[in-house]
Design an enzyme around this catalytic site. Structure first.
Site, PDB file in Angstrom:
ATOM      1  N   ARG A 134      82.715 -50.224  10.835  1.00 54.90           N
ATOM      2  CA  ARG A 134      82.399 -51.593  10.490  1.00 54.90           C
ATOM      3  C   ARG A 134      81.660 -52.224  11.666  1.00 54.90           C
ATOM      4  O   ARG A 134      81.687 -51.745  12.794  1.00 54.90           O
ATOM      5  CB  ARG A 134      83.680 -52.373  10.212  1.00 54.90           C
ATOM      6  CG  ARG A 134      84.340 -52.019   8.887  1.00 54.90           C
ATOM      7  CD  ARG A 134      85.658 -52.703   8.722  1.00 54.90           C
ATOM      8  NE  ARG A 134      85.520 -54.149   8.534  1.00 54.90           N
ATOM      9  CZ  ARG A 134      86.560 -54.967   8.418  1.00 54.90           C
ATOM     10  NH1 ARG A 134      87.792 -54.460   8.505  1.00 54.90           N
ATOM     11  NH2 ARG A 134      86.395 -56.258   8.231  1.00 54.90           N
ATOM     12  N   HIS A 135      81.002 -53.334  11.383  1.00 50.01           N
ATOM     13  CA  HIS A 135      80.407 -54.141  12.458  1.00 50.01           C
ATOM     14  C   HIS A 135      81.532 -54.594  13.381  1.00 50.01           C
ATOM     15  O   HIS A 135      82.713 -54.559  13.008  1.00 50.01           O
ATOM     16  CB  HIS A 135      79.736 -55.359  11.838  1.00 50.01           C
ATOM     17  CG  HIS A 135      80.668 -56.120  10.938  1.00 50.01           C
ATOM     18  ND1 HIS A 135      81.570 -57.040  11.422  1.00 50.01           N
ATOM     19  CD2 HIS A 135      80.863 -56.051   9.596  1.00 50.01           C
ATOM     20  CE1 HIS A 135      82.281 -57.517  10.400  1.00 50.01           C
ATOM     21  NE2 HIS A 135      81.875 -56.927   9.291  1.00 50.01           N
ATOM     22  N   ASN A 187      85.263 -63.305  10.612  1.00 47.51           N
ATOM     23  CA  ASN A 187      86.488 -62.508  10.685  1.00 47.51           C
ATOM     24  C   ASN A 187      87.555 -63.293  11.429  1.00 47.51           C
ATOM     25  O   ASN A 187      88.714 -63.348  11.024  1.00 47.51           O
ATOM     26  CB  ASN A 187      86.262 -61.193  11.444  1.00 47.51           C
ATOM     27  CG  ASN A 187      85.474 -60.172  10.651  1.00 47.51           C
ATOM     28  OD1 ASN A 187      84.639 -59.470  11.208  1.00 47.51           O
ATOM     29  ND2 ASN A 187      85.724 -60.079   9.347  1.00 47.51           N
ATOM     30  N   ARG A 206      75.658 -59.333  11.440  1.00 46.66           N
ATOM     31  CA  ARG A 206      76.744 -58.749  12.206  1.00 46.66           C
ATOM     32  C   ARG A 206      76.625 -57.232  12.386  1.00 46.66           C
ATOM     33  O   ARG A 206      77.088 -56.685  13.382  1.00 46.66           O
ATOM     34  CB  ARG A 206      78.102 -59.125  11.620  1.00 46.66           C
ATOM     35  CG  ARG A 206      78.269 -58.931  10.126  1.00 46.66           C
ATOM     36  CD  ARG A 206      79.481 -59.733   9.656  1.00 46.66           C
ATOM     37  NE  ARG A 206      79.874 -59.548   8.280  1.00 46.66           N
ATOM     38  CZ  ARG A 206      79.345 -60.178   7.240  1.00 46.66           C
ATOM     39  NH1 ARG A 206      78.331 -61.014   7.424  1.00 46.66           N
ATOM     40  NH2 ARG A 206      79.813 -59.967   6.010  1.00 46.66           N
ATOM     41  N   GLU A 243      77.524 -56.343   2.567  1.00 46.42           N
ATOM     42  CA  GLU A 243      78.894 -56.501   2.092  1.00 46.42           C
ATOM     43  C   GLU A 243      78.922 -56.980   0.639  1.00 46.42           C
ATOM     44  O   GLU A 243      77.949 -57.539   0.128  1.00 46.42           O
ATOM     45  CB  GLU A 243      79.641 -57.503   2.993  1.00 46.42           C
ATOM     46  CG  GLU A 243      81.106 -57.764   2.619  1.00 46.42           C
ATOM     47  CD  GLU A 243      81.997 -56.506   2.630  1.00 46.42           C
ATOM     48  OE1 GLU A 243      81.584 -55.482   2.039  1.00 46.42           O
ATOM     49  OE2 GLU A 243      83.107 -56.557   3.158  1.00 46.42           O
ATOM     50  N   HIS A 269      80.155 -52.702   6.252  1.00 44.14           N
ATOM     51  CA  HIS A 269      81.193 -53.702   6.031  1.00 44.14           C
ATOM     52  C   HIS A 269      82.390 -53.085   5.314  1.00 44.14           C
ATOM     53  O   HIS A 269      82.310 -51.996   4.767  1.00 44.14           O
ATOM     54  CB  HIS A 269      80.624 -54.844   5.192  1.00 44.14           C
ATOM     55  CG  HIS A 269      79.375 -55.427   5.770  1.00 44.14           C
ATOM     56  ND1 HIS A 269      79.362 -56.551   6.552  1.00 44.14           N
ATOM     57  CD2 HIS A 269      78.090 -55.004   5.693  1.00 44.14           C
ATOM     58  CE1 HIS A 269      78.111 -56.801   6.921  1.00 44.14           C
ATOM     59  NE2 HIS A 269      77.316 -55.889   6.411  1.00 44.14           N
TER      60      HIS A 269
END
Lengths: 427, 480
Positions: free
Chosen positions: A240-241, A247, A292, A313, A379
């Protein structure tokens, strides 16, 4: 009204309207001498079709034989002049075929019938059993590269249950080579029916493909998959980023930049990749088009980077930017619907997990096609879908899979299937 | 250089001195064609560049292009699809379809018809004697023309072309070796051979040729033209040598789309794989595709983009007229399917249609206008003037912030195109303006730059007749 949508549905409806009832069920009957990579191909194909949403099952006739007649049959069992052996093996094949047809009547769509099926007689028996039940396509694997055959034989001796009790590697090898010779004596290449012949295609370069009398949506997709996939080993790294501002605040969607921790991860990731891919000639870095992931990739140097919209995402539509608490408060029915069926639930003006899986199909095909390492920075929802493909997890598990931040999943693609390692770079 | 003000979570763009402007995703476009602009901006101090240049396209085409570039030799980036086959086997029909598909995907593709070169150089009235295998002068003339066409193709590739489709019979090994030699160091060659054993199909093709080919334009006597052509055919058949060399795709009796054989030898790479997929799925059997927008929606009335509104009164009226039209038009068809998007306005437009299965495709949803969803063009111009200007400047590549560009739409429509090629029964597609522009441009073979401004009026049905001779179009305006 059909309940699925998109290409799979359109094709299914078309085939249903034009084809006979039996066309809706497909039996892919493998053909090939032992140690040609039939089972590897069967496993890949099963995984791909299942991920696309087709009820697919791999029927390994060897397993049926081992269940019925034990795992310690010597090469004699397979001799062409051993009448008892022949009858026993035909019986087992018919049993497996009956099982497959029953499974289709119960809802199965694509059965992959994995055995040598190397004589015309055997294949005619299967075609007769299929009549009125399903459509048959033969998928023949021919390999003329002795090196590859030897490597496969060695793997079999190491891994096959047929030789589990055989401590003496050399003796096991001899017995297997004898079994191979027995099969080679009576091998009759496919000439009948609808078939796909793959000749020396394992390496993914060169080789020949012959396709005879193939039509329909699934067969076309299968040909496309086989032309693009290969068994040459290489790694795929999924991550993931780094942690994003959304987040931190517990908000879904959005297009925010990284938090401090996220920035730190991007540096650790670059280090990791530099070390891990040091000995590779080339590799590529794939990100989505959202900030991101692009920012997470920024410290990585020396490899080409490509942005895929398909890696964006899941689109949370009207809920974009909200926290789960806000959604629960403001749109309680939506919240409940999602909890009930997270796989099929579609955000208003947004997407469902099934939609995400459908748009990831070109990514999967390109990952299968790639020969060099690929680092995929994407994502949570997208990686759940991608990962479930490689790990062959059923679709219903996808929406709740663990996919933590700041962790790299390394998928090693190779001859024996898919191996996985995880590296947690930060807490 | 585009600068934008922040909208929502977007951050001020940092000025860069790169002459190409800011780097963002460019959809399916190959690196030569330019960039996608968007106000999506990134924090200051970013360095996109590394020591290696970042590839400028994105998505499957880009990933594959990069992979092929890294692993293949320079010549692998250019592809020559050399057709092989006796006359009247459908080579040119296949060439035209393939050109259209590859071009629509964003590959710079060109069809080189060697017959045209011959006619230019030696005139259109060559009799069958010109093609006799013992006519040395004829042979040399034809080789010269083929070499000329091949040189042209290679020049065009050096100038930026990516896929050249070399359309001639190329029926002898000698000719194919000559082409392979000319290709060395310039491009990769794949032979695409069309074999047809169905005499009915061959006769039909011959008749079409006599009617349409410039070689027989001056020939008023149909019978004489037919005889001459059959003689030309016999001359070719005498020396035909099926392909055994190099990388090739052999299509045997595949024209009908059912049965037939496909042989693929030594084929690898992204484009060749896609070409095989396309050939396995497409066919030349005739059937219609009807394209229409949804009936007028409430947002249409108010001039707002995007949204998911219901139909206006006029829109509802159109849905009824459409159902009538379809009932009459498809009366004699065994089956047909109705495709809509997942947005209300298309589903509602399809509601009065009965008797055919309906399928919803997300891929047919209207272009996603991101943060501009629900706004009027005036509002966009007023509130986000730089976005408005960017879009006007390059409507094809411009991506709405948090939304899509036309190129993105084209990429997501690819499975729809493949399935439309595969379908044998009529399909009615009820969708949206931007999506239909993209779909229509595929069938009408319009260049990508024309897509965003194409006329696609409400309450009109475009009927595309797919068939052997290509694509024919009719329009029916059901309402004003």
């Amino acid at each position: 009204m059909p309940e699925a949508a998109g290409a799979v549905a359109a094709a299914a409806v078309a085939d249903r309207l034009h084809g006979s009832k039996e066309d809706r069920k497909l039996a892919i009957v493998l053909v090939g001498l032992p140690a040609r990579g039939k089972t590897f191909t069967a496993v890949k194909l099963t995984r791909y079709l299942r991920w696309l949403g087709h009820e697919t099952k791999h029927f390994n006739v060897g397993k049926y034989r081992r269940l019925k007649h034990g795992a310690n049959q010597s090469a004699d069992f397979f001799r062409p002049d051993n009448q008892e052996g022949i009858e026993a093996r035909n019986e087992v094949a018919a049993l497996a075929m009956e099982d497959m047809i029953d499974w289709m009547h119960g809802g199965g769509q694509v059965g992959i019938f994995d055995a040598t099926n190397s004589t015309r007689k055997r294949r005619y028996m299967l075609m007769k059993m299929a009549e009125g039940n399903c459509k048959i396509i033969f998928l023949e694997t021919i390999c003329n590269d002795r090196n590859i055959i030897e490597r496969n034989v060695r793997l079999k001796i190491q891994q096959s249950p047929d030789y589990a009790d055989q401590p003496d590697y050399e003796a096991g090898l001899q017995d297997f080579l004898e079994r191979l010779t027995n099969y080679e004596k009576v091998y009759e290449p496919v000439q009948e029916g609808s078939y796909i012949k793959m000749i020396d295609m394992v390496k993914g370069e060169g080789g020949q493909l012959q396709v005879n009398n193939i039509s329909g949506y699934l067969p076309g997709r299968i040909v496309f998959f086989l032309v693009n996939s290969h068994l040459a080993p290489r790694p795929i790294l999924l991550t993931r980023h780094g942690e994003s501002l959304h987040n931190v605040r517990g908000r879904v969607g959005g297009d925010t930049v990284l938090s401090e921790d996220g920035e730190l991860y991007s540096k650790k990731l670059a280090n990791f990749i530099e070390k891990r891919l040091k000995n590779e000639k080339t590799a590529t870095i794939w990100t989505s088009t959202l900030q991101r992931t692009i920012l997470t990739a920024t410290p990585i140097v020396g490899f080409p980077k490509i942005q895929w919209r398909a890696l964006d995402e899941i689109n949370s539509g009207v809920c974009d930017g909200m926290t789960y608490e806000e959604i629960k408060k403001i749109m309680p029915e939506e919240y409940e619907s999602r909890k009930k069926d997270k796989l099929r639930y579609r955000y208003p003006r947004g997407e469902s997990y099934l939609d995400v899986i459908q748009r990831l199909e070109p990514v999967i095909i390109e990952l299968e096609r790639q020969r060099a390492p690929v680092v995929v920075i994407s994502h949570q929802a997208v990686l759940r879908a991608l990962y479930s493909y490689f790990a062959d997890r059923p679709l219903r598990e996808v929406p709740d899979m663990e996919m933590p931040l700041h962790t790299i999943i390394e998928i090693q693609m190779g001859v024996t299937g898919v191996e996985e390692k995880r590296y947690k770079l930060m807490d």
